[in-house]
Design a protein around this motif. Structure first.
Motif, PDB file in Angstrom:
ATOM      1  N   VAL A  84      36.243  51.322  30.152  1.00 54.06           N
ATOM      2  CA  VAL A  84      36.700  51.326  31.539  1.00 54.06           C
ATOM      3  C   VAL A  84      37.079  49.890  31.878  1.00 54.06           C
ATOM      4  O   VAL A  84      36.210  49.027  32.008  1.00 54.06           O
ATOM      5  CB  VAL A  84      35.624  51.843  32.514  1.00 54.06           C
ATOM      6  N   ASN A  85      38.357  49.635  31.965  1.00 57.07           N
ATOM      7  CA  ASN A  85      38.837  48.309  32.327  1.00 57.07           C
ATOM      8  C   ASN A  85      38.913  48.206  33.839  1.00 57.07           C
ATOM      9  O   ASN A  85      39.541  49.032  34.493  1.00 57.07           O
ATOM     10  CB  ASN A  85      40.200  48.042  31.688  1.00 57.07           C
ATOM     11  N   VAL A  86      38.252  47.192  34.380  1.00 56.84           N
ATOM     12  CA  VAL A  86      38.261  47.003  35.828  1.00 56.84           C
ATOM     13  C   VAL A  86      39.630  46.472  36.224  1.00 56.84           C
ATOM     14  O   VAL A  86      40.070  45.421  35.764  1.00 56.84           O
ATOM     15  CB  VAL A  86      37.137  46.057  36.284  1.00 56.84           C
ATOM     16  N   SER A  87      40.299  47.245  37.035  1.00 56.53           N
ATOM     17  CA  SER A  87      41.657  46.943  37.443  1.00 56.53           C
ATOM     18  C   SER A  87      41.677  46.527  38.912  1.00 56.53           C
ATOM     19  O   SER A  87      40.656  46.126  39.471  1.00 56.53           O
ATOM     20  CB  SER A  87      42.549  48.173  37.199  1.00 56.53           C
ATOM     21  N   SER A  88      42.839  46.645  39.496  1.00 54.58           N
ATOM     22  CA  SER A  88      43.042  46.278  40.889  1.00 54.58           C
ATOM     23  C   SER A  88      44.268  47.005  41.393  1.00 54.58           C
ATOM     24  O   SER A  88      45.196  47.272  40.619  1.00 54.58           O
ATOM     25  CB  SER A  88      43.276  44.770  40.994  1.00 54.58           C
ATOM     26  N   GLY A 134      43.525  57.340  29.541  1.00 50.10           N
ATOM     27  CA  GLY A 134      44.807  56.736  29.872  1.00 50.10           C
ATOM     28  C   GLY A 134      45.155  56.889  31.344  1.00 50.10           C
ATOM     29  O   GLY A 134      46.322  56.927  31.711  1.00 50.10           O
ATOM     30  N   VAL A 135      44.127  56.958  32.190  1.00 53.47           N
ATOM     31  CA  VAL A 135      44.317  57.244  33.606  1.00 53.47           C
ATOM     32  C   VAL A 135      43.850  56.052  34.444  1.00 53.47           C
ATOM     33  O   VAL A 135      42.957  55.305  34.046  1.00 53.47           O
ATOM     34  CB  VAL A 135      43.535  58.527  33.992  1.00 53.47           C
ATOM     35  N   TYR A 136      44.447  55.894  35.604  1.00 47.29           N
ATOM     36  CA  TYR A 136      44.064  54.882  36.590  1.00 47.29           C
ATOM     37  C   TYR A 136      43.271  55.570  37.689  1.00 47.29           C
ATOM     38  O   TYR A 136      43.668  56.623  38.188  1.00 47.29           O
ATOM     39  CB  TYR A 136      45.327  54.232  37.172  1.00 47.29           C
ATOM     40  N   PHE A 137      42.146  54.972  38.031  1.00 50.81           N
ATOM     41  CA  PHE A 137      41.308  55.490  39.110  1.00 50.81           C
ATOM     42  C   PHE A 137      41.219  54.440  40.205  1.00 50.81           C
ATOM     43  O   PHE A 137      40.994  53.261  39.916  1.00 50.81           O
ATOM     44  CB  PHE A 137      39.893  55.799  38.598  1.00 50.81           C
ATOM     45  N   ALA A 183      50.332  35.842  38.947  1.00 53.33           N
ATOM     46  CA  ALA A 183      49.729  35.943  37.614  1.00 53.33           C
ATOM     47  C   ALA A 183      48.674  37.037  37.579  1.00 53.33           C
ATOM     48  O   ALA A 183      48.572  37.782  36.602  1.00 53.33           O
ATOM     49  CB  ALA A 183      49.136  34.604  37.190  1.00 53.33           C
ATOM     50  N   TYR A 184      47.904  37.155  38.643  1.00 53.37           N
ATOM     51  CA  TYR A 184      46.883  38.196  38.711  1.00 53.37           C
ATOM     52  C   TYR A 184      47.534  39.574  38.681  1.00 53.37           C
ATOM     53  O   TYR A 184      47.114  40.455  37.918  1.00 53.37           O
ATOM     54  CB  TYR A 184      46.038  38.010  39.984  1.00 53.37           C
ATOM     55  N   LYS A 185      48.570  39.766  39.464  1.00 53.12           N
ATOM     56  CA  LYS A 185      49.257  41.061  39.518  1.00 53.12           C
ATOM     57  C   LYS A 185      49.866  41.417  38.167  1.00 53.12           C
ATOM     58  O   LYS A 185      49.710  42.544  37.688  1.00 53.12           O
ATOM     59  CB  LYS A 185      50.344  41.045  40.595  1.00 53.12           C
ATOM     60  N   VAL A 186      50.549  40.470  37.544  1.00 53.21           N
ATOM     61  CA  VAL A 186      51.205  40.731  36.259  1.00 53.21           C
ATOM     62  C   VAL A 186      50.160  40.965  35.165  1.00 53.21           C
ATOM     63  O   VAL A 186      50.308  41.879  34.351  1.00 53.21           O
ATOM     64  CB  VAL A 186      52.176  39.592  35.896  1.00 53.21           C
ATOM     65  N   ALA A 187      49.096  40.165  35.154  1.00 52.03           N
ATOM     66  CA  ALA A 187      48.049  40.341  34.137  1.00 52.03           C
ATOM     67  C   ALA A 187      47.360  41.694  34.288  1.00 52.03           C
ATOM     68  O   ALA A 187      47.082  42.371  33.286  1.00 52.03           O
ATOM     69  CB  ALA A 187      47.026  39.209  34.234  1.00 52.03           C
ATOM     70  N   LYS A 188      47.080  42.115  35.512  1.00 54.45           N
ATOM     71  CA  LYS A 188      46.434  43.416  35.727  1.00 54.45           C
ATOM     72  C   LYS A 188      47.382  44.561  35.368  1.00 54.45           C
ATOM     73  O   LYS A 188      46.955  45.574  34.791  1.00 54.45           O
ATOM     74  CB  LYS A 188      45.925  43.552  37.165  1.00 54.45           C
ATOM     75  N   ALA A 189      48.662  44.430  35.678  1.00 49.44           N
ATOM     76  CA  ALA A 189      49.634  45.461  35.290  1.00 49.44           C
ATOM     77  C   ALA A 189      49.719  45.555  33.765  1.00 49.44           C
ATOM     78  O   ALA A 189      49.775  46.656  33.199  1.00 49.44           O
ATOM     79  CB  ALA A 189      51.013  45.161  35.890  1.00 49.44           C
ATOM     80  N   ALA A 190      49.692  44.405  33.085  1.00 46.34           N
ATOM     81  CA  ALA A 190      49.718  44.398  31.616  1.00 46.34           C
ATOM     82  C   ALA A 190      48.436  45.013  31.060  1.00 46.34           C
ATOM     83  O   ALA A 190      48.470  45.776  30.092  1.00 46.34           O
ATOM     84  CB  ALA A 190      49.897  42.973  31.098  1.00 46.34           C
ATOM     85  N   ASN A 208      46.585  47.267  32.518  1.00 44.67           N
ATOM     86  CA  ASN A 208      46.698  48.717  32.722  1.00 44.67           C
ATOM     87  C   ASN A 208      47.540  49.345  31.615  1.00 44.67           C
ATOM     88  O   ASN A 208      47.184  50.390  31.065  1.00 44.67           O
ATOM     89  CB  ASN A 208      47.316  49.024  34.085  1.00 44.67           C
ATOM     90  N   ALA A 209      48.665  48.708  31.296  1.00 46.97           N
ATOM     91  CA  ALA A 209      49.538  49.237  30.236  1.00 46.97           C
ATOM     92  C   ALA A 209      48.819  49.202  28.890  1.00 46.97           C
ATOM     93  O   ALA A 209      48.893  50.165  28.110  1.00 46.97           O
ATOM     94  CB  ALA A 209      50.839  48.436  30.180  1.00 46.97           C
TER      95      ALA A 209
END
Length: 179
Positions: free
Chosen positions: A43-47, A167-170, A102-109, A111-112
Protein backbone atom coordinates in the motif's frame (compact mmCIF):
# COMPACT_ATOMS: atom_id res chain seq x y z
CA UNK A 1 1.70 26.80 3.11
CA UNK A 2 1.37 28.63 -0.21
CA UNK A 3 4.70 30.41 0.31
CA UNK A 4 6.29 26.93 -0.04
CA UNK A 5 4.30 26.13 -3.18
CA UNK A 6 7.24 26.87 -5.50
CA UNK A 7 10.22 24.92 -4.32
CA UNK A 8 13.90 25.45 -5.23
CA UNK A 9 15.69 22.91 -7.44
CA UNK A 10 17.33 21.01 -4.57
CA UNK A 11 13.94 20.61 -2.86
CA UNK A 12 12.39 19.39 -6.13
CA UNK A 13 15.13 16.77 -6.55
CA UNK A 14 14.71 15.70 -2.91
CA UNK A 15 10.94 15.39 -3.33
CA UNK A 16 11.30 13.17 -6.41
CA UNK A 17 14.01 11.09 -4.70
CA UNK A 18 11.88 10.62 -1.58
CA UNK A 19 8.35 10.30 -2.95
CA UNK A 20 9.11 8.22 -6.02
CA UNK A 21 12.57 6.67 -5.92
CA UNK A 22 12.51 6.06 -2.16
CA UNK A 23 9.23 4.18 -2.48
CA UNK A 24 10.50 2.28 -5.51
CA UNK A 25 13.81 1.23 -3.92
CA UNK A 26 12.21 0.02 -0.69
CA UNK A 27 9.56 -1.86 -2.67
CA UNK A 28 12.15 -3.52 -4.92
CA UNK A 29 14.18 -4.57 -1.87
CA UNK A 30 11.11 -6.14 -0.24
CA UNK A 31 9.62 -7.77 -3.36
CA UNK A 32 11.30 -11.17 -2.86
CA UNK A 33 9.86 -11.39 0.65
CA UNK A 34 6.44 -10.17 -0.49
CA UNK A 35 6.33 -12.64 -3.40
CA UNK A 36 7.08 -15.50 -1.02
CA UNK A 37 4.07 -14.58 1.11
CA UNK A 38 0.70 -16.18 0.46
CA UNK A 39 -0.93 -12.77 0.96
CA UNK A 40 1.60 -10.07 -0.05
CA UNK A 41 0.32 -6.50 0.14
CA UNK A 42 1.82 -3.19 -0.91
CA UNK A 43 0.00 0.00 0.00
CA UNK A 44 1.79 3.09 -1.23
CA UNK A 45 0.73 6.21 0.61
CA UNK A 46 -0.39 8.62 -2.05
CA UNK A 47 -2.04 12.01 -2.17
CA UNK A 48 -4.83 13.66 -4.06
CA UNK A 49 -1.99 15.84 -5.39
CA UNK A 50 -0.82 12.74 -7.29
CA UNK A 51 -3.99 12.62 -9.38
CA UNK A 52 -3.47 13.11 -13.09
CA UNK A 53 -5.78 16.15 -13.17
CA UNK A 54 -2.93 18.16 -11.61
CA UNK A 55 -0.75 17.69 -14.69
CA UNK A 56 -1.63 20.10 -17.48
CA UNK A 57 0.05 18.16 -20.30
CA UNK A 58 -2.48 15.88 -21.96
CA UNK A 59 0.40 13.81 -23.39
CA UNK A 60 1.95 13.22 -19.96
CA UNK A 61 -1.45 12.41 -18.41
CA UNK A 62 -2.21 9.95 -21.21
CA UNK A 63 1.18 8.27 -20.86
CA UNK A 64 0.94 7.97 -17.07
CA UNK A 65 -2.54 6.49 -17.42
CA UNK A 66 -1.58 3.98 -20.17
CA UNK A 67 -0.54 1.25 -17.77
CA UNK A 68 -0.58 -1.39 -20.52
CA UNK A 69 2.34 0.35 -22.24
CA UNK A 70 4.06 2.35 -19.51
CA UNK A 71 7.40 1.03 -18.24
CA UNK A 72 9.61 1.91 -15.30
CA UNK A 73 12.25 3.09 -17.76
CA UNK A 74 9.76 5.50 -19.30
CA UNK A 75 8.78 6.76 -15.85
CA UNK A 76 12.47 7.49 -15.17
CA UNK A 77 12.71 9.38 -18.48
CA UNK A 78 9.62 11.42 -17.65
CA UNK A 79 10.98 12.33 -14.22
CA UNK A 80 14.33 13.32 -15.77
CA UNK A 81 12.43 15.50 -18.26
CA UNK A 82 10.40 17.07 -15.45
CA UNK A 83 13.54 17.86 -13.42
CA UNK A 84 15.26 19.26 -16.52
CA UNK A 85 12.25 21.47 -17.25
CA UNK A 86 12.14 22.48 -13.58
CA UNK A 87 15.80 23.51 -13.60
CA UNK A 88 15.39 25.39 -16.88
CA UNK A 89 12.34 27.26 -15.58
CA UNK A 90 10.18 25.59 -18.24
CA UNK A 91 7.41 24.06 -16.08
CA UNK A 92 4.64 26.25 -17.50
CA UNK A 93 5.88 25.87 -21.08
CA UNK A 94 5.67 22.07 -20.81
CA UNK A 95 2.44 22.13 -18.78
CA UNK A 96 3.83 20.66 -15.59
CA UNK A 97 2.26 21.76 -12.30
CA UNK A 98 3.83 24.98 -11.00
CA UNK A 99 2.79 24.77 -7.34
CA UNK A 100 3.99 21.81 -5.25
CA UNK A 101 5.16 20.60 -8.65
CA UNK A 102 7.78 18.01 -7.64
CA UNK A 103 5.48 16.50 -5.03
CA UNK A 104 2.59 16.24 -7.50
CA UNK A 105 4.73 14.73 -10.27
CA UNK A 106 6.50 12.31 -7.90
CA UNK A 107 3.19 11.10 -6.44
CA UNK A 108 1.66 10.70 -9.92
CA UNK A 109 4.74 8.67 -10.95
CA UNK A 110 4.48 6.58 -7.76
CA UNK A 111 0.81 5.89 -8.53
CA UNK A 112 1.76 4.76 -12.05
CA UNK A 113 4.61 2.62 -10.67
CA UNK A 114 2.15 0.96 -8.27
CA UNK A 115 -0.09 0.07 -11.20
CA UNK A 116 2.87 -1.33 -13.14
CA UNK A 117 3.75 -3.50 -10.12
CA UNK A 118 0.14 -4.69 -9.81
CA UNK A 119 0.22 -5.77 -13.46
CA UNK A 120 3.63 -7.45 -13.13
CA UNK A 121 2.81 -9.26 -9.86
CA UNK A 122 -0.86 -10.28 -10.01
CA UNK A 123 -0.55 -12.52 -6.93
CA UNK A 124 0.23 -9.43 -4.81
CA UNK A 125 -2.28 -6.73 -3.86
CA UNK A 126 -0.63 -3.44 -4.87
CA UNK A 127 -2.64 -0.30 -4.26
CA UNK A 128 -2.29 3.41 -3.54
CA UNK A 129 -4.02 5.11 -0.63
CA UNK A 130 -4.59 8.80 0.00
CA UNK A 131 -5.17 9.01 3.75
CA UNK A 132 -7.04 12.30 3.55
CA UNK A 133 -6.00 15.80 4.62
CA UNK A 134 -4.30 14.90 7.88
CA UNK A 135 -3.28 17.36 10.58
CA UNK A 136 0.50 16.79 10.57
CA UNK A 137 3.69 18.81 10.22
CA UNK A 138 3.47 18.26 6.46
CA UNK A 139 0.09 20.04 6.32
CA UNK A 140 1.46 22.64 8.75
CA UNK A 141 -1.26 21.71 11.21
CA UNK A 142 -4.08 22.62 8.83
CA UNK A 143 -5.40 19.11 8.12
CA UNK A 144 -8.93 18.14 9.10
CA UNK A 145 -8.24 14.50 10.03
CA UNK A 146 -6.28 13.26 13.01
CA UNK A 147 -3.23 11.12 12.27
CA UNK A 148 -5.20 8.14 13.60
CA UNK A 149 -8.05 8.79 11.15
CA UNK A 150 -5.60 9.09 8.24
CA UNK A 151 -3.82 5.90 9.30
CA UNK A 152 -7.17 4.11 9.52
CA UNK A 153 -7.80 4.95 5.85
CA UNK A 154 -4.48 3.39 4.81
CA UNK A 155 -4.84 0.32 7.05
CA UNK A 156 -8.31 -0.28 5.60
CA UNK A 157 -6.67 -0.75 2.19
CA UNK A 158 -3.96 -3.03 3.62
CA UNK A 159 -6.64 -5.25 5.16
CA UNK A 160 -8.76 -5.72 2.05
CA UNK A 161 -9.93 -9.32 1.68
CA UNK A 162 -8.01 -11.95 -0.29
CA UNK A 163 -8.61 -11.53 -3.99
CA UNK A 164 -9.47 -7.87 -3.43
CA UNK A 165 -8.59 -5.12 -5.87
CA UNK A 166 -5.07 -4.48 -7.07
CA UNK A 167 -3.70 -1.55 -9.04
CA UNK A 168 -6.35 0.71 -7.52
CA UNK A 169 -6.28 4.18 -5.95
CA UNK A 170 -8.15 4.71 -2.70
CA UNK A 171 -9.07 8.11 -1.29
CA UNK A 172 -10.18 8.28 2.33
CA UNK A 173 -10.54 4.48 2.36
CA UNK A 174 -12.78 4.26 -0.74
CA UNK A 175 -11.96 3.27 -4.35
CA UNK A 176 -11.41 6.35 -6.50
CA UNK A 177 -10.06 7.37 -9.91
CA UNK A 178 -6.40 8.10 -10.71
CA UNK A 179 -7.62 10.98 -12.83
Amino acid sequence: MLKNAREPMDAAEKSVRTNYYGTKHVTEALLPLLRSSSDGRIVNVSSNYGLLKHIGSEEVRRELNDIGSLTEERLDEMLDKFLGDFEAGELEAHRWPTKFSAYKVAKAAMNAYSRILARRHPALRVNCAHPGFVNTDMSMGSGVLTPEEGARNVVKVALLPDGGPTGVYFANGEEASFL
